[in-house]
Write a protein that holds these residues in place. Structure first.
Motif, PDB file in Angstrom:
ATOM      1  N   TYR A  80       6.978  -6.111  -3.440  1.00 52.26           N
ATOM      2  CA  TYR A  80       7.235  -4.656  -3.122  1.00 52.26           C
ATOM      3  C   TYR A  80       8.863  -4.741  -3.814  1.00 52.26           C
ATOM      4  O   TYR A  80       9.168  -5.746  -4.325  1.00 52.26           O
ATOM      5  CB  TYR A  80       7.573  -4.798  -1.569  1.00 52.26           C
ATOM      6  CG  TYR A  80       8.556  -5.787  -1.176  1.00 52.26           C
ATOM      7  CD1 TYR A  80      10.045  -5.517  -0.943  1.00 52.26           C
ATOM      8  CD2 TYR A  80       7.990  -7.113  -0.473  1.00 52.26           C
ATOM      9  CE1 TYR A  80      10.963  -6.550  -0.433  1.00 52.26           C
ATOM     10  CE2 TYR A  80       8.911  -7.992  -0.068  1.00 52.26           C
ATOM     11  CZ  TYR A  80      10.174  -7.816  -0.184  1.00 52.26           C
ATOM     12  OH  TYR A  80      11.249  -8.575   0.382  1.00 52.26           O
ATOM     13  N   LEU A 120      -2.996   3.564  -3.203  1.00 50.92           N
ATOM     14  CA  LEU A 120      -2.691   2.774  -4.213  1.00 50.92           C
ATOM     15  C   LEU A 120      -2.217   1.307  -3.541  1.00 50.92           C
ATOM     16  O   LEU A 120      -1.491   1.079  -2.740  1.00 50.92           O
ATOM     17  CB  LEU A 120      -1.643   3.368  -5.178  1.00 50.92           C
ATOM     18  CG  LEU A 120      -1.849   4.823  -5.705  1.00 50.92           C
ATOM     19  CD1 LEU A 120      -0.539   5.233  -6.600  1.00 50.92           C
ATOM     20  CD2 LEU A 120      -3.029   4.544  -6.543  1.00 50.92           C
ATOM     21  N   ARG A 121      -2.523   0.319  -4.504  1.00 50.34           N
ATOM     22  CA  ARG A 121      -2.309  -1.211  -3.937  1.00 50.34           C
ATOM     23  C   ARG A 121      -1.495  -2.122  -5.443  1.00 50.34           C
ATOM     24  O   ARG A 121      -2.062  -1.760  -6.203  1.00 50.34           O
ATOM     25  CB  ARG A 121      -3.439  -1.849  -3.394  1.00 50.34           C
ATOM     26  CG  ARG A 121      -4.260  -1.171  -2.427  1.00 50.34           C
ATOM     27  CD  ARG A 121      -5.474  -1.925  -2.151  1.00 50.34           C
ATOM     28  NE  ARG A 121      -6.133  -1.253  -1.008  1.00 50.34           N
ATOM     29  CZ  ARG A 121      -6.969  -0.333  -1.035  1.00 50.34           C
ATOM     30  NH1 ARG A 121      -7.208   0.480  -2.044  1.00 50.34           N
ATOM     31  NH2 ARG A 121      -7.623   0.145  -0.112  1.00 50.34           N
ATOM     32  N   TRP A 122      -0.466  -2.749  -4.643  1.00 49.67           N
ATOM     33  CA  TRP A 122       0.216  -3.483  -5.632  1.00 49.67           C
ATOM     34  C   TRP A 122       0.728  -4.614  -4.822  1.00 49.67           C
ATOM     35  O   TRP A 122       0.586  -4.662  -3.869  1.00 49.67           O
ATOM     36  CB  TRP A 122       1.390  -2.955  -6.197  1.00 49.67           C
ATOM     37  CG  TRP A 122       1.385  -1.641  -7.099  1.00 49.67           C
ATOM     38  CD1 TRP A 122       1.178  -1.563  -8.283  1.00 49.67           C
ATOM     39  CD2 TRP A 122       1.370  -0.291  -6.648  1.00 49.67           C
ATOM     40  NE1 TRP A 122       1.317  -0.132  -8.446  1.00 49.67           N
ATOM     41  CE2 TRP A 122       1.509   0.698  -7.555  1.00 49.67           C
ATOM     42  CE3 TRP A 122       1.677  -0.081  -5.065  1.00 49.67           C
ATOM     43  CZ2 TRP A 122       1.410   2.040  -7.279  1.00 49.67           C
ATOM     44  CZ3 TRP A 122       1.649   1.381  -5.064  1.00 49.67           C
ATOM     45  CH2 TRP A 122       1.749   2.443  -6.202  1.00 49.67           C
ATOM     46  N   TYR A 179       0.896  -1.266  -0.113  1.00 46.19           N
ATOM     47  CA  TYR A 179      -0.168   0.070   0.211  1.00 46.19           C
ATOM     48  C   TYR A 179       1.053   1.216   0.055  1.00 46.19           C
ATOM     49  O   TYR A 179       1.862   1.405   0.481  1.00 46.19           O
ATOM     50  CB  TYR A 179      -0.781   0.057   1.013  1.00 46.19           C
ATOM     51  CG  TYR A 179      -2.044  -1.057   1.329  1.00 46.19           C
ATOM     52  CD1 TYR A 179      -3.216  -0.569   1.414  1.00 46.19           C
ATOM     53  CD2 TYR A 179      -1.827  -2.247   1.768  1.00 46.19           C
ATOM     54  CE1 TYR A 179      -4.169  -1.322   1.338  1.00 46.19           C
ATOM     55  CE2 TYR A 179      -2.663  -3.310   1.800  1.00 46.19           C
ATOM     56  CZ  TYR A 179      -4.085  -2.818   1.672  1.00 46.19           C
ATOM     57  OH  TYR A 179      -4.943  -3.731   1.688  1.00 46.19           O
ATOM     58  N   THR A 180       0.388   2.282  -0.675  1.00 49.66           N
ATOM     59  CA  THR A 180       1.026   3.349  -0.531  1.00 49.66           C
ATOM     60  C   THR A 180       0.155   4.537  -0.886  1.00 49.66           C
ATOM     61  O   THR A 180      -0.758   4.436  -1.572  1.00 49.66           O
ATOM     62  CB  THR A 180       2.395   3.538  -1.665  1.00 49.66           C
ATOM     63  OG1 THR A 180       3.174   4.813  -1.231  1.00 49.66           O
ATOM     64  CG2 THR A 180       1.928   3.644  -3.051  1.00 49.66           C
ATOM     65  N   LYS A 181       0.141   5.721  -0.409  1.00 47.37           N
ATOM     66  CA  LYS A 181      -0.630   6.960  -0.428  1.00 47.37           C
ATOM     67  C   LYS A 181       0.127   7.902  -1.524  1.00 47.37           C
ATOM     68  O   LYS A 181       1.292   8.063  -1.422  1.00 47.37           O
ATOM     69  CB  LYS A 181      -0.833   7.835   0.533  1.00 47.37           C
ATOM     70  CG  LYS A 181      -1.864   7.260   1.389  1.00 47.37           C
ATOM     71  CD  LYS A 181      -2.339   7.891   2.445  1.00 47.37           C
ATOM     72  CE  LYS A 181      -3.478   7.244   3.274  1.00 47.37           C
ATOM     73  NZ  LYS A 181      -3.765   8.001   4.654  1.00 47.37           N
ATOM     74  N   LYS A 182      -0.679   8.350  -2.720  1.00 49.02           N
ATOM     75  CA  LYS A 182      -0.155   9.255  -3.751  1.00 49.02           C
ATOM     76  C   LYS A 182      -1.202  10.227  -3.968  1.00 49.02           C
ATOM     77  O   LYS A 182      -2.249   9.852  -4.529  1.00 49.02           O
ATOM     78  CB  LYS A 182       0.235   8.362  -4.770  1.00 49.02           C
ATOM     79  CG  LYS A 182       0.997   9.523  -5.743  1.00 49.02           C
ATOM     80  CD  LYS A 182       1.462   8.425  -7.006  1.00 49.02           C
ATOM     81  CE  LYS A 182       2.338   9.505  -8.013  1.00 49.02           C
ATOM     82  NZ  LYS A 182       2.588   8.775  -9.269  1.00 49.02           N
ATOM     83  N   GLU A 183      -0.987  11.548  -3.899  1.00 47.70           N
ATOM     84  CA  GLU A 183      -2.033  12.549  -4.045  1.00 47.70           C
ATOM     85  C   GLU A 183      -3.239  12.322  -3.474  1.00 47.70           C
ATOM     86  O   GLU A 183      -4.405  12.534  -4.121  1.00 47.70           O
ATOM     87  CB  GLU A 183      -2.038  12.754  -5.531  1.00 47.70           C
ATOM     88  CG  GLU A 183      -0.686  13.095  -6.165  1.00 47.70           C
ATOM     89  CD  GLU A 183      -0.813  13.354  -7.659  1.00 47.70           C
ATOM     90  OE1 GLU A 183      -2.026  12.892  -8.280  1.00 47.70           O
ATOM     91  OE2 GLU A 183       0.233  13.752  -8.361  1.00 47.70           O
TER      92      GLU A 183
END
Length: 237
Positions: free
Chosen positions: A150, A145-147, A137-141
């Motif tokens: 890593y 977002l999830r992928w 998980y990561t936050k952008k703007e």
């Protein structure tokens, strides 16, 4: 270089009376507190090259019992996944920190070149716990977002860094139903500290794991997978 946060969905758990656990997969597993849980590794993948490679094609730590194929169902075999065992191991419901995994041999010129190549090609490490792929998980703007997986590492100002420390966090949800208690666990944050890789120097690998309560309930355990975009998800069969 500062901390890099990677959010990972690691597993789903049911906790029944008598401190027994059930992990859903191709067939049920039951555990008690302290029972071993083993993380598996899948092929290294990249959206840049679309050419998979074995996890152990890079100088990562290997299990003491040796590397073994660990595909558990026909779906994994038919999809061409290369699922193998790994040295990452947990104890059910037991928090552990600063676990030493291994120290590699001194990085050879060939391994150094290969690591840099895989980082430049944006290869991802794909972990599996009880047939569930890890999610980052990561936050952008302002968006989450999830992928799956890593990054092997990152390049910053011409210096290559390898993610050599993983911090797993497993979330569990408790609720009462007559005399039965159930726990649904989804993995949460993995905070990663990368180290610079240099030719002729060894790499030290470490990890830690923590179990925490969550308000995520069992029927919602697949939500994170359904919300992913553009990722290859392997469903248990």
């Amino acid at each position: 270089m500062g901390h890099v946060e990677i959010w990972v969905l690691t597993m789903c758990v049911i906790f029944q009376s008598g401190y027994g656990f059930y992990l859903p997969g191709s067939y049920p597993h039951k555990y008690v507190v302290g029972d071993p849980l083993s993380v598996k590794v899948n092929s290294l993948t990249s959206i840049d090259t679309e050419m998979p490679f074995s996890y152990y094609s890079l100088p990562f730590c290997k299990p003491k019992e040796g590397v073994k194929d660990s595909a558990e169902n026909l779906g994994e075999l038919l999809m061409g996944d290369r699922i193998e065992n790994s040295p990452y191991k947990f104890k059910m419901y037991v928090n552990e920190s600063e676990i030493f995994l291994c120290q590699s041999k001194k990085v050879s010129a060939d391994d150094f070149k290969l690591l840099k190549k895989r980082i430049d090609e944006m290869y991802q490490v794909n972990l599996i716990l009880d047939n569930l792929p890890a999610i980052r998980y990561t936050k952008k703007e302002g968006f989450m977002l999830r992928w799956t997986g890593y990054p092997v590492g990152v390049k910053v100002q011409n210096v290559y860094y390898l993610f050599n420390h993983l911090k797993f966090k497993v979330l569990i949800h408790k609720y009462e139903e007559t005399s039965v208690a159930r726990v649904m666990g989804t993995g949460d944050a993995v905070e990663v500290m990368p180290m610079p890789i240099k030719e002729g120097e060894p790499i030290v690998f470490t990890y830690e794991v923590a179990f925490e309560e969550s308000d995520i309930k069992w029927p919602s355990r697949w939500d994170a997978y359904l919300k992913m975009e553009g990722s290859k998800v392997h469903w248990p069969v």
